[in-house]
Design a protein around this motif. Structure first.
Motif, mmCIF file in Angstrom:
data_model
loop_
_atom_site.group_PDB
_atom_site.id
_atom_site.type_symbol
_atom_site.label_atom_id
_atom_site.label_comp_id
_atom_site.label_asym_id
_atom_site.label_seq_id
_atom_site.Cartn_x
_atom_site.Cartn_y
_atom_site.Cartn_z
ATOM 1 N N THR A 36 -7.774 4.876 -8.043
ATOM 2 C CA THR A 36 -7.164 3.662 -8.607
ATOM 3 C C THR A 36 -8.204 2.824 -9.335
ATOM 4 N N ARG A 37 -7.722 1.845 -10.068
ATOM 5 C CA ARG A 37 -8.637 0.971 -10.808
ATOM 6 C C ARG A 37 -9.291 -0.038 -9.878
ATOM 7 N N LEU A 79 -9.481 -9.225 -6.859
ATOM 8 C CA LEU A 79 -9.208 -7.866 -7.312
ATOM 9 C C LEU A 79 -10.208 -6.964 -6.591
ATOM 10 N N ASP A 103 -9.454 -3.349 2.953
ATOM 11 C CA ASP A 103 -8.024 -3.072 2.938
ATOM 12 C C ASP A 103 -7.676 -1.781 3.660
ATOM 13 N N GLU A 123 3.030 -6.833 -7.579
ATOM 14 C CA GLU A 123 2.307 -5.749 -8.266
ATOM 15 C C GLU A 123 3.293 -4.594 -8.309
ATOM 16 N N VAL A 149 -3.529 8.160 -0.732
ATOM 17 C CA VAL A 149 -2.764 6.915 -0.635
ATOM 18 C C VAL A 149 -3.045 6.127 -1.913
ATOM 19 N N SER A 150 -2.464 4.974 -2.036
ATOM 20 C CA SER A 150 -2.741 4.157 -3.218
ATOM 21 C C SER A 150 -2.577 2.695 -2.831
ATOM 22 N N LEU A 151 -3.709 2.014 -2.738
ATOM 23 C CA LEU A 151 -3.677 0.634 -2.256
ATOM 24 C C LEU A 151 -3.513 -0.351 -3.412
ATOM 25 N N SER A 152 -3.050 -1.508 -3.056
ATOM 26 C CA SER A 152 -2.937 -2.579 -4.041
ATOM 27 C C SER A 152 -4.310 -2.936 -4.593
ATOM 28 N N ALA A 153 -4.355 -3.358 -5.852
ATOM 29 C CA ALA A 153 -5.618 -3.839 -6.434
ATOM 30 C C ALA A 153 -5.877 -5.288 -6.033
ATOM 31 N N VAL A 154 -4.905 -5.889 -5.356
ATOM 32 C CA VAL A 154 -5.023 -7.306 -4.995
ATOM 33 C C VAL A 154 -5.267 -7.418 -3.496
ATOM 34 N N SER A 155 -6.384 -8.010 -3.126
ATOM 35 C CA SER A 155 -6.699 -8.193 -1.717
ATOM 36 C C SER A 155 -6.787 -9.680 -1.395
ATOM 37 N N SER A 156 -6.919 -9.990 -0.119
ATOM 38 C CA SER A 156 -6.847 -11.411 0.268
ATOM 39 C C SER A 156 -8.202 -11.957 0.669
ATOM 40 N N GLN A 167 0.874 -1.172 0.000
ATOM 41 C CA GLN A 167 0.000 0.000 0.000
ATOM 42 C C GLN A 167 0.910 1.219 0.000
#
Lengths: 575, 575
Positions: B142-143, B112, B119, A160, B77-84, A48
């Motif tokens: 973000t996407r 995604l 998150d 990523e 901020v900018s979070l990952s597009a991949v979550s768990s 992040q």
């Protein structure tokens, strides 16, 4: 209270509330990026971006975009991160085990793009239909995905990552090469903008493929890559691509290793002989054989290669064998037994005087055959490829040429910079026992302001400094200036935090010196840039600008507030 | 030749080489975005952004970022597009069938991100540990990804889309509500920046959940949503949330429909009675019952609901039944048979005088019980939610409060704008039979320049215009000005293309008028903005500035080149 809040920005909650020397010294660069609030790891290889890190990342993105738009006339696009199985099957890359693959609710298969050669080629074939439409270079700065089995090095090898990927389309080989050169120059400008030491090196094209390629590296002992450079001709190559010769041939008397290979048609057994204490270099071996090697057998043990050779040739007695001898070997070296009992002398060939092992420092450069090589560790941050028709052929992208014929495939190139990786690499590059040292142009802030207690007097001083900087310097207050404003920290701790974050200049404001202010220098002057000294000598008297070094060896400037803005600009110019 | 290339930019290859009136008229907005080179569909619901579209998208992103940073002090901020999987399981959203899910090579499961409540909450719990750290709002642009089974409307309902999502964290309900209001105001400013008609409407919270929510809509007949507004009190609500009453109760004499439901404990059968020609409104029905309805049975047919009721109650004879009668019904209306043969009158309840069907235009507003409602179609482009502890509770985010206790969950809000969707919606909003009409602030270019044949004379004229605009107007030549430069097109076709692309002003340069230039106006003055008229009246004589209308009803200005820049600025101010 509210006023303080606004001044200090809410992003201070992401910064550490205390910071020990031990943390600063012992944490890896990638851990420290998290401790200081640049990024935070959410899962293995996934991060992040927090405000500090995002600022640096965005500034770097801006530099790259500016150069791409203005120095090579590239056109920005933005492709989907989701590509289709069918496209990647067409180019033979669907089998790549590092692709993240998934299905939609109807069972259709997709992947997350690792690079975009397939998609961009499929897109551009609608637009580059005539030679008049070319040359054109398009680029994007988007996230890419790779299922790294062992993600490591934080931003250096994530799953990523932000990547600038450009693709050139040309109607002739010459036009394609001109685009490649233009991008090469643009890359040089981008890295020069950062004022950090970098090199470019001829490289192997690997999985992307194509005709030839060049890598851009930051020199650092923590790097995973090894580069070889010639002290004489200056050639720099990756270890893969570096050919070296010993001072004298045939001096090696120890044990000899042998690696078997087959030609593509399996008609010939190739035996590579080389000193046991060296590493066979496949790229050099391939070149010796004019690339006529079945690479599917590359990582197979010798007995399996031999088995394939025996199975595919009816009468081994009459089949061909080629011995390739590394030039370091001597007939008295200790060769292994030859595995075949029977063969015809006539079918037996030998290549001598070639170098097929990884280069070592102090050997002779294979390019100029004169200078000695030196080796250094580095971090790869960019890679440019002349692709030829590797993608335009399977995806069938042809164009109407000057003769009005439509039977040539478009000539392509592709050009990558790992933007998040570069951010992490620059952090590594400037790292010391006190934290980071960013180039001014991508530092999260160029200047921080540290005061003592948060009283009205100090608040007013910060306001004065803000307005001076805003009016008379290149500092954009919102974008480039941080008030260090953690109320629990004393002035010393605030300065320490500013230095740890790697902000190039720390302006210190206290009642003692006012209206003089102190500037502590944290930024690095890579390449011994010292334009500031000339200015200093000119202005020291007139401006009452003093320069000293404190007990920890930190360069300090003291200057009356009315000249602060000019001095800040002068100091930043070298960083 | 090269000079022309540079002037016209290579992005012209993405623009159509010819453009028929029929294409302009008959294509859907989302098709026309592709024809004109704004975007290109790669797969169902997935788009590649081409230079024109990316310019508009980036300009819109810039507006949103500016307002978020400066009007509500939000931190990017900018979070990952991949979550768990584990995170989404904790909040119960993993079962959502619209999530794209996948595994890595070790079998670990990911999705995604469709939105980022999980998150961001998981991230922020490391930083909002004390009441002193709040309120804080963070956002990202973000996407996001959603496995739409039937992607449609191009950018309006894609499977990958750009989203601005913000999240507020507060230590009290009041603080949380203040953040919600601050974001509400910020959204109003963002849409006002676009100078387009929009409304906000109280809305249902849907899958995101929480205490209450508000939607932002663009009014357009092609929209999928219906809004109801009161001519008297001005309240605007989505159809879901709109309560209405007939002019007079009990006037309906036709067939009556009945829908069964059960209370959460299944002890009571609820029978909703309403006119057969109207639609039951579940949100209103829920409110009548104080939300005590088992929603799992919502979409089940009546006989299955009845079966569940009978199975879960030992003696139906003594079980409770509640009849909810829509106020439009009359005892003489034609009611369906009651399905249970035996029941105790004592266990039988009835609620009258409530409205439980979708509102209709001309009925009375349920809020003020005075004005008449009107209905209109709209496109939803933003949604803000007061979440309460819907996410902080399952993810266990508590903080130390003023009393030094650590047992309250953080109060959250979340706030979305579909950035790519908004771009597509604004395209729809300004669409006519000649193409698009963008608000100046997000038009790919604010001004285009169209000349006749590409000779030295015209080239020089373009250069003159460039330098005039650069020096004396708000036009950033690189960013806001397009040379229409398709060599195959005549001047008429170039103007047509400029209008089709929706560029607000088209500057036309030819030998006939020079050094006067013509400006054709394509931009819309939404809300009858006409500041330009005042300026025109003041300056028409002095500047020799004339305004006419051409045979197609297009507003034209003629002005000497030395006043071009001022007139351009004046005209753009209203668009």
């Amino acid at each position: 209270m509210l006023k303080y809040r606004v001044l200090s920005r809410s992003c201070h909650i992401f910064h550490p509330k205390s910071l020990s020397n031990n943390t600063l010294k012992s944490e890896s660069t990638q851990e420290l990026l998290q401790t200081l609030g640049f990024i935070r790891r959410s899962q293995a290889g996934l991060f992040q971006w927090l405000p500090l890190g995002l600022r640096s990342l965005n500034k770097l993105t801006g530099i790259i975009r500016n150069r791409m738009d203005n120095d090579c006339g590239a056109v920005e696009v933005s492709l989907s991160a989701v590509s289709s199985k069918s496209l990647w099957q067409t180019t033979g890359r669907w089998t790549n085990s590092e692709l993240f693959k998934f299905k939609d609710s109807k069972g259709k298969q997709y992947c997350l793009t690792a690079t975009c050669e397939e998609d961009i080629t499929d897109l551009m074939k609608n637009y580059v239909t005539s030679y008049k439409d070319m040359p054109i270079t398009v680029y994007q700065i988007t996230r890419k995905y790779r299922d790294e089995i062992r993600p490591r090095g934080g931003l250096l090898r994530g799953r990523e990552f932000l990547m600038k990927d450009a693709y050139s389309f040309a109607s002739t080989k010459e036009e394609a090469f001109a685009s490649f050169q233009e991008l090469d120059e643009t890359y040089n400008k981008i890295f020069k903008d950062l004022k950090i030491p970098f090199v470019s090196a001829w490289a192997d094209s690997g999985d992307i493929g194509g005709e030839f390629s060049k890598e851009f590296h930051l020199i650092h002992e923590s790097g995973e890559d090894t580069l070889m450079s010639c002290k004489d001709c200056g050639d720099i190559s990756t270890l893969d691509m570096s050919q070296s010769f010993p001072e004298k041939d045939g001096q090696y008397l120890g044990d000899v290793d042998c690696k078997y290979a087959l030609t593509k048609d399996h008609s010939t057994l190739i035996c590579f002989y080389y000193p046991k204490n060296r590493q066979l270099n496949w790229n050099l071996a391939l070149n010796v054989m004019d690339k006529d090697i079945d690479l599917a057998l590359r990582d197979k043990p010798n007995d399996l290669v031999l088995e394939a050779y025996q199975n595919d040739n009816e009468d081994i007695m009459f089949s061909k064998i080629l011995r390739v001898m590394d030039c370091r070997l001597n007939s008295k070296s200790n060769f292994p037994d030859f595995p075949l009992k029977e063969y015809l002398k006539n079918n037996f060939g030998q290549i001598d005087d070639v170098s097929i092992v990884d280069a070592q420092a102090d050997e002779i450069c294979g390019k100029c055959e004169n200078g000695n090589l030196q080796s250094f560790k580095s971090i790869e941050v960019g890679h440019i490829f002349l692709l030829g028709n590797k993608y335009s052929k399977p995806l069938n992208v042809k164009f109407v040429d000057k003769e009005n014929k439509n039977d040539t495939f478009v000539h392509m190139g592709c050009y990558g910079i790992g933007v998040s990786r570069l951010t992490g690499s620059v952090a590594e590059l400037g790292r010391d026992a006190n934290g980071f040292r960013w180039p001014a142009i991508i530092a999260p802030y160029k200047v921080s302001i540290c005061t003592g207690p948060s009283n009205e007097e100090n608040l007013q001083r910060i306001k004065d400094i803000r307005s001076k900087l805003l009016d008379n310097s290149s500092i954009d207050v919102q974008n480039d200036m941080l008030d260090q404003f953690n109320e629990k920290l004393g002035i010393g701790a605030r300065i320490k935090l500013s230095h740890a974050m790697g902000i190039p200049l720390c302006v210190i404001v206290g009642p003692k010196n006012w209206p003089n202010v102190e500037i502590e220098v944290r930024g690095i002057r890579w390449g011994k840039r010292d334009q500031w000294k000339t200015e200093f000598e000119k202005k020291t008297q007139e401006w009452n600008w003093k320069c000293t070094e404190n007990e920890n060896g930190i360069e300090k400037h003291v200057v009356p507030i009315e000249h602060l803005a000019e001095v800040v600009d002068i100091l930043l110019r070298d960083m």
